[in-house]
Design a protein around this motif. Sequence first.
Motif, PDB file in Angstrom:
ATOM      1  N   TYR A  84      48.050  36.569  32.697  1.00 20.39           N
ATOM      2  CA  TYR A  84      47.486  36.782  34.027  1.00 20.39           C
ATOM      3  C   TYR A  84      46.064  37.314  33.880  1.00 20.39           C
ATOM      4  O   TYR A  84      45.820  38.248  33.113  1.00 20.39           O
ATOM      5  N   TYR A  85      45.164  36.704  34.635  1.00 20.02           N
ATOM      6  CA  TYR A  85      43.746  37.013  34.528  1.00 20.02           C
ATOM      7  C   TYR A  85      43.173  37.376  35.890  1.00 20.02           C
ATOM      8  O   TYR A  85      43.530  36.769  36.901  1.00 20.02           O
ATOM      9  N   CYS A  86      42.259  38.324  35.920  1.00 20.67           N
ATOM     10  CA  CYS A  86      41.509  38.526  37.151  1.00 20.67           C
ATOM     11  C   CYS A  86      40.126  37.912  37.003  1.00 20.67           C
ATOM     12  O   CYS A  86      39.601  37.763  35.894  1.00 20.67           O
ATOM     13  N   ASN A  87      39.584  37.539  38.127  1.00 22.65           N
ATOM     14  CA  ASN A  87      38.354  36.759  38.179  1.00 22.65           C
ATOM     15  C   ASN A  87      37.463  37.332  39.270  1.00 22.65           C
ATOM     16  O   ASN A  87      37.938  37.678  40.354  1.00 22.65           O
ATOM     17  N   ALA A  88      36.172  37.425  38.973  1.00 24.14           N
ATOM     18  CA  ALA A  88      35.236  38.036  39.916  1.00 24.14           C
ATOM     19  C   ALA A  88      34.518  36.986  40.757  1.00 24.14           C
ATOM     20  O   ALA A  88      34.128  35.933  40.257  1.00 24.14           O
ATOM     21  N   GLN A  89      34.385  37.318  41.999  1.00 25.28           N
ATOM     22  CA  GLN A  89      33.599  36.538  42.953  1.00 25.28           C
ATOM     23  C   GLN A  89      34.009  35.079  43.040  1.00 25.28           C
ATOM     24  O   GLN A  89      33.159  34.188  42.975  1.00 25.28           O
ATOM     25  N   PRO A  90      35.304  34.838  43.210  1.00 29.49           N
ATOM     26  CA  PRO A  90      35.707  33.475  43.508  1.00 29.49           C
ATOM     27  C   PRO A  90      35.314  33.141  44.950  1.00 29.49           C
ATOM     28  O   PRO A  90      34.933  34.027  45.716  1.00 29.49           O
ATOM     29  N   ARG A  91      35.408  31.882  45.291  1.00 29.96           N
ATOM     30  CA  ARG A  91      35.205  31.469  46.696  1.00 29.96           C
ATOM     31  C   ARG A  91      36.586  31.255  47.291  1.00 29.96           C
ATOM     32  O   ARG A  91      37.368  30.470  46.769  1.00 29.96           O
ATOM     33  N   CYS A  92      36.840  31.945  48.402  1.00 31.16           N
ATOM     34  CA  CYS A  92      38.190  31.922  48.967  1.00 31.16           C
ATOM     35  C   CYS A  92      38.193  31.280  50.346  1.00 31.16           C
ATOM     36  O   CYS A  92      37.325  31.555  51.177  1.00 31.16           O
ATOM     37  N   SER A  93      39.217  30.457  50.569  1.00 33.32           N
ATOM     38  CA  SER A  93      39.433  29.909  51.901  1.00 33.32           C
ATOM     39  C   SER A  93      40.720  30.516  52.451  1.00 33.32           C
ATOM     40  O   SER A  93      41.086  31.625  52.088  1.00 33.32           O
ATOM     41  N   THR A  94      41.424  29.782  53.267  1.00 32.04           N
ATOM     42  CA  THR A  94      42.615  30.327  53.907  1.00 32.04           C
ATOM     43  C   THR A  94      43.730  30.619  52.910  1.00 32.04           C
ATOM     44  O   THR A  94      44.368  31.671  52.969  1.00 32.04           O
ATOM     45  N   ASN A  95      43.997  29.703  52.004  1.00 28.70           N
ATOM     46  CA  ASN A  95      45.133  29.899  51.104  1.00 28.70           C
ATOM     47  C   ASN A  95      44.821  29.548  49.660  1.00 28.70           C
ATOM     48  O   ASN A  95      45.729  29.281  48.864  1.00 28.70           O
ATOM     49  N   VAL A  96      43.555  29.561  49.291  1.00 29.23           N
ATOM     50  CA  VAL A  96      43.181  29.308  47.902  1.00 29.23           C
ATOM     51  C   VAL A  96      41.845  29.963  47.608  1.00 29.23           C
ATOM     52  O   VAL A  96      41.030  30.140  48.513  1.00 29.23           O
ATOM     53  N   CYS A  97      41.678  30.351  46.330  1.00 33.39           N
ATOM     54  CA  CYS A  97      40.391  30.843  45.847  1.00 33.39           C
ATOM     55  C   CYS A  97      39.986  29.984  44.661  1.00 33.39           C
ATOM     56  O   CYS A  97      40.774  29.813  43.723  1.00 33.39           O
ATOM     57  N   TRP A  98      38.762  29.500  44.693  1.00 36.82           N
ATOM     58  CA  TRP A  98      38.202  28.741  43.579  1.00 36.82           C
ATOM     59  C   TRP A  98      37.455  29.723  42.682  1.00 36.82           C
ATOM     60  O   TRP A  98      36.587  30.449  43.145  1.00 36.82           O
ATOM     61  N   GLY A 134      35.366  32.104  40.174  1.00 40.00           N
ATOM     62  CA  GLY A 134      33.992  32.356  39.786  1.00 40.00           C
ATOM     63  C   GLY A 134      33.880  32.258  38.274  1.00 40.00           C
ATOM     64  O   GLY A 134      34.810  31.810  37.585  1.00 40.00           O
ATOM     65  N   ASN A 135      32.760  32.698  37.737  1.00 40.21           N
ATOM     66  CA  ASN A 135      32.489  32.494  36.320  1.00 40.21           C
ATOM     67  C   ASN A 135      32.941  33.623  35.407  1.00 40.21           C
ATOM     68  O   ASN A 135      32.955  33.448  34.183  1.00 40.21           O
ATOM     69  N   TYR A 136      33.285  34.779  35.951  1.00 44.02           N
ATOM     70  CA  TYR A 136      33.564  35.917  35.083  1.00 44.02           C
ATOM     71  C   TYR A 136      35.037  36.260  35.091  1.00 44.02           C
ATOM     72  O   TYR A 136      35.624  36.483  36.151  1.00 44.02           O
ATOM     73  N   TRP A 137      35.601  36.339  33.895  1.00 43.97           N
ATOM     74  CA  TRP A 137      37.028  36.581  33.720  1.00 43.97           C
ATOM     75  C   TRP A 137      37.268  37.834  32.881  1.00 43.97           C
ATOM     76  O   TRP A 137      36.465  38.169  32.006  1.00 43.97           O
ATOM     77  N   GLY A 138      38.405  38.461  33.134  1.00 46.50           N
ATOM     78  CA  GLY A 138      38.877  39.470  32.207  1.00 46.50           C
ATOM     79  C   GLY A 138      39.592  38.788  31.048  1.00 46.50           C
ATOM     80  O   GLY A 138      39.731  37.560  31.018  1.00 46.50           O
ATOM     81  N   ALA A 139      40.059  39.603  30.099  1.00 42.62           N
ATOM     82  CA  ALA A 139      40.708  39.060  28.907  1.00 42.62           C
ATOM     83  C   ALA A 139      42.162  38.698  29.143  1.00 42.62           C
ATOM     84  O   ALA A 139      42.761  37.980  28.343  1.00 42.62           O
ATOM     85  N   GLY A 140      42.754  39.196  30.231  1.00 42.81           N
ATOM     86  CA  GLY A 140      44.123  38.843  30.569  1.00 42.81           C
ATOM     87  C   GLY A 140      45.137  39.877  30.125  1.00 42.81           C
ATOM     88  O   GLY A 140      44.880  40.727  29.272  1.00 42.81           O
ATOM     89  N   THR A 141      46.306  39.791  30.745  1.00 38.10           N
ATOM     90  CA  THR A 141      47.436  40.639  30.374  1.00 38.10           C
ATOM     91  C   THR A 141      48.684  39.759  30.390  1.00 38.10           C
ATOM     92  O   THR A 141      48.829  38.885  31.244  1.00 38.10           O
ATOM     93  N   GLN A 142      49.564  39.988  29.430  1.00 38.73           N
ATOM     94  CA  GLN A 142      50.699  39.098  29.236  1.00 38.73           C
ATOM     95  C   GLN A 142      51.941  39.599  29.953  1.00 38.73           C
ATOM     96  O   GLN A 142      52.299  40.778  29.858  1.00 38.73           O
ATOM     97  N   VAL A 143      52.596  38.677  30.632  1.00 42.58           N
ATOM     98  CA  VAL A 143      53.852  38.955  31.331  1.00 42.58           C
ATOM     99  C   VAL A 143      54.929  38.058  30.735  1.00 42.58           C
ATOM    100  O   VAL A 143      54.742  36.848  30.625  1.00 42.58           O
ATOM    101  N   THR A 144      56.025  38.671  30.340  1.00 37.64           N
ATOM    102  CA  THR A 144      57.159  37.914  29.812  1.00 37.64           C
ATOM    103  C   THR A 144      58.394  38.292  30.600  1.00 37.64           C
ATOM    104  O   THR A 144      58.732  39.477  30.702  1.00 37.64           O
TER     105      THR A 144
END
Length: 120
Positions: free
Chosen positions: A91-105, A107-117
């Motif tokens: 799972y990754y978080c992302n900065a400054q995506p473009r969001c509409s009603t039910n989706v976000c496209w 942005g260019n900057y990502w975290g390194a992620g965290t694992q869920v099992t």
Amino acid sequence: HLVESGGDAVQAGESLKLACATSGMYAGPYTIAWYRRTPGKEREFVAGITREGRTVYPESAKGRFTISRDNRGMTVFLEMNNLGPEDTGDYYCNAQPRCSTNVCWNGNYWGAGTQVTVSA
């Protein structure tokens, strides 16, 4: 910077709360979105929160996932309930995506992620 945490190994039916801590140029209440990459699937949008506090979810996440932000606007949380094996992934978080009603496209900057099992 974006730093994710909270990933863990859990049993099906359990819950997890992930955190995305923002700092540096992305510190503060920017629009942030969560994405995940699960085995055998493309990266998919999970939840987003705009700088105004509007939340965005795909249909698949509604009712099970909740995105929120702390009062200072520095950390964005993703609470996931009733987890199943299909939620296993990174799972990754992302900065400054473009969001509409039910989706976000994303942005260019990502975290390194965290694992869920999630085990059945």
